[in-house]
Design a protein around this motif. Structure first.
Motif, short mmCIF file in Angstrom:
data_model
loop_
_atom_site.label_atom_id
_atom_site.label_comp_id
_atom_site.label_asym_id
_atom_site.label_seq_id
_atom_site.Cartn_x
_atom_site.Cartn_y
_atom_site.Cartn_z
N TYR A 1 -47.68 -26.36 1.88
CA TYR A 1 -47.48 -27.75 2.32
C TYR A 1 -48.79 -28.51 2.36
N VAL B 1 -38.59 -26.36 8.11
CA VAL B 1 -39.69 -25.91 7.25
C VAL B 1 -39.34 -26.14 5.79
N TYR C 1 -39.14 -24.22 -3.13
CA TYR C 1 -39.85 -23.46 -2.10
C TYR C 1 -40.46 -22.19 -2.67
N ILE D 1 -42.73 -18.27 6.09
CA ILE D 1 -43.05 -19.59 6.63
C ILE D 1 -44.56 -19.84 6.58
N THR D 2 -45.34 -18.81 6.86
CA THR D 2 -46.80 -18.96 6.80
C THR D 2 -47.26 -19.33 5.40
N LEU E 1 -46.19 -22.97 4.65
CA LEU E 1 -47.01 -23.98 5.31
C LEU E 1 -48.37 -24.13 4.62
N LYS E 2 -48.89 -23.04 4.09
CA LYS E 2 -50.13 -23.15 3.30
C LYS E 2 -49.89 -23.99 2.05
N LEU F 1 -39.84 -29.77 5.04
CA LEU F 1 -41.26 -30.11 5.06
C LEU F 1 -41.97 -29.68 3.79
N ILE F 2 -41.67 -28.48 3.33
CA ILE F 2 -42.40 -27.93 2.19
C ILE F 2 -41.86 -28.46 0.86
N PRO G 1 -48.66 -32.61 0.93
CA PRO G 1 -48.10 -32.96 2.24
C PRO G 1 -47.16 -34.16 2.24
#
Length: 249
Positions: free
Chosen positions: A27, A66, A40, A20-21, A24-25, A69-70, A31
Motif C-alpha cells: 500500500y 485491508v 491484491y 496483511i503485513t 500494507l507494505k 485499502l490495498i 497509497p
C-alpha cells in the motif's frame, strides 16, 4: 474446536498476519488508488516474507478493509466506508420514523448488516455474500426512497406547480427517440455496445484462456511457458491473477 486452537502459533492466524503485513507494505507504494481491483496478489507477492514459514498463497486479504485499502487505495477505502456511514444514517432514521411494532424488523435487518461487516473482517467477498449484502442494503434504499416520496407528496399538496404548455426536456427526448433518426441512432449504439462487449468480454478472455492452457503442452521449454503466461496476461489483464497463481504453483 476451531476456537480453542486460535493463538499466536495458529497457522491460519500467522498466515493472515503475514499476508496483511505484506499487503500494507504494498500500500505504501500506491497509497492513492491502490494496485487495482483483484490485484491484491501482486502486492502480496512483491512483499511477502519467504522466510516467515507461511506456505499459503493469498490472492485476497481476508479482511475487507485491508482489501479495499490495498487494491483501491485511500480513495477506495474512504468510498467503501462512506457507504457504511450512509447505511448507518439511514438505519437510524428508519428506526426513529417507524412505529414501535415495525422497529424490530428494521433493527433485525440492521443487525444482519452489522454481522456482515464483522464477518468481512475475517473473510472476503464471494457471489453469495455480495448477494446477501445487496439484498440487505436494498431494504434501506427502499426505506429512504419511500420516505423521500412521502415528503414530495406532502410538499405537492401545498404547492402544486402549474403544468407548462410547452414540451419539457423529457418530452423532447421522447419525441426524438420516437423519430426514424432517433431509432436508427439507438440501433447503431446498441450494435456498437454489443460488438465492443463481445470483443472485450468474450473474445479477449477466450484468447487469454487459450494461451494459458498451452503451458501444459509437452516438450516445451520454460522460456516458451513464460511466453504463454505473458501472452495470457497481456491479452486480458483483468483476469491476470489466474495465470499468476498457476505460475506460482
Amino acid at each position: 474446536s476451531r476456537v480453542t486452537t486460535i493463538g499466536p502459533n495458529d497457522e491460519s492466524l500467522k498466515g493472515r498476519v503475514t499476508s496483511i503485513t505484506a499487503g500494507l507494505k504494498g500500500y505504501v507504494e500506491k497509497p492513492i488508488f491502490g494496485w487495482g481491483p483483484e490485484n491484491y496478489l501482486i502486492a502480496w507477492g512483491k512483499h511477502f516474507d519467504a522466510e516467515s514459514g507461511v506456505r499459503e498463497r493469498f490472492d485476497q486479504a481476508h479482511n475487507k478493509l485491508v482489501e479495499e485499502l490495498i487494491t483501491k487505495g485511500a480513495v477506495g477505502l474512504i468510498t467503501y466506508l462512506s457507504i457504511w456511514v450512509a447505511i448507518i444514517w439511514v438505519f437510524v432514521r428508519a428506526v426513529t420514523r417507524r412505529e414501535e411494532y415495525e422497529q424490530a424488523f428494521v433493527i433485525l435487518v440492521g443487525a444482519a448488516l452489522g454481522a456482515f461487516f464483522v464477518q468481512n473482517m475475517f473473510l472476503f467477498d464471494s457471489p453469495v455474500t455480495v448477494l446477501q449484502f445487496a439484498v440487505l442494503v436494498s431494504f434501506f434504499v427502499a426505506e429512504e426512497m419511500r420516505q423521500h416520496q412521502t415528503q414530495l407528496d406532502q410538499a405537492a399538496e401545498h404547492d402544486r406547480p402549474q403544468k407548462s404548455e410547452s414540451p419539457g426536456f423529457a418530452d423532447k427526448v421522447t419525441g426524438l427517440l420516437a423519430s426514424p433518426a432517433g431509432g436508427a441512432t439507438i440501433a447503431v449504439i446498441v450494435i456498437v455496445v454489443i460488438g465492443v462487449s463481445i470483443f472485450y468480454l468474450n473474445m479477449k478472455p477466450f484468447n487469454a484462456a487459450t494461451a494459458i492452457v498451452q503451458i501444459n503442452t509437452p516438450n516445451i521449454t520454460w522460456e516458451q511457458r513464460f511466453g504463454f503466461f505473458e501472452e495470457s496476461i497481456d491479452e486480458f489483464p483483468a483476469l491476470a491473477n489466474y495465470p499468476r497463481l498457476l505460475l506460482l504453483s
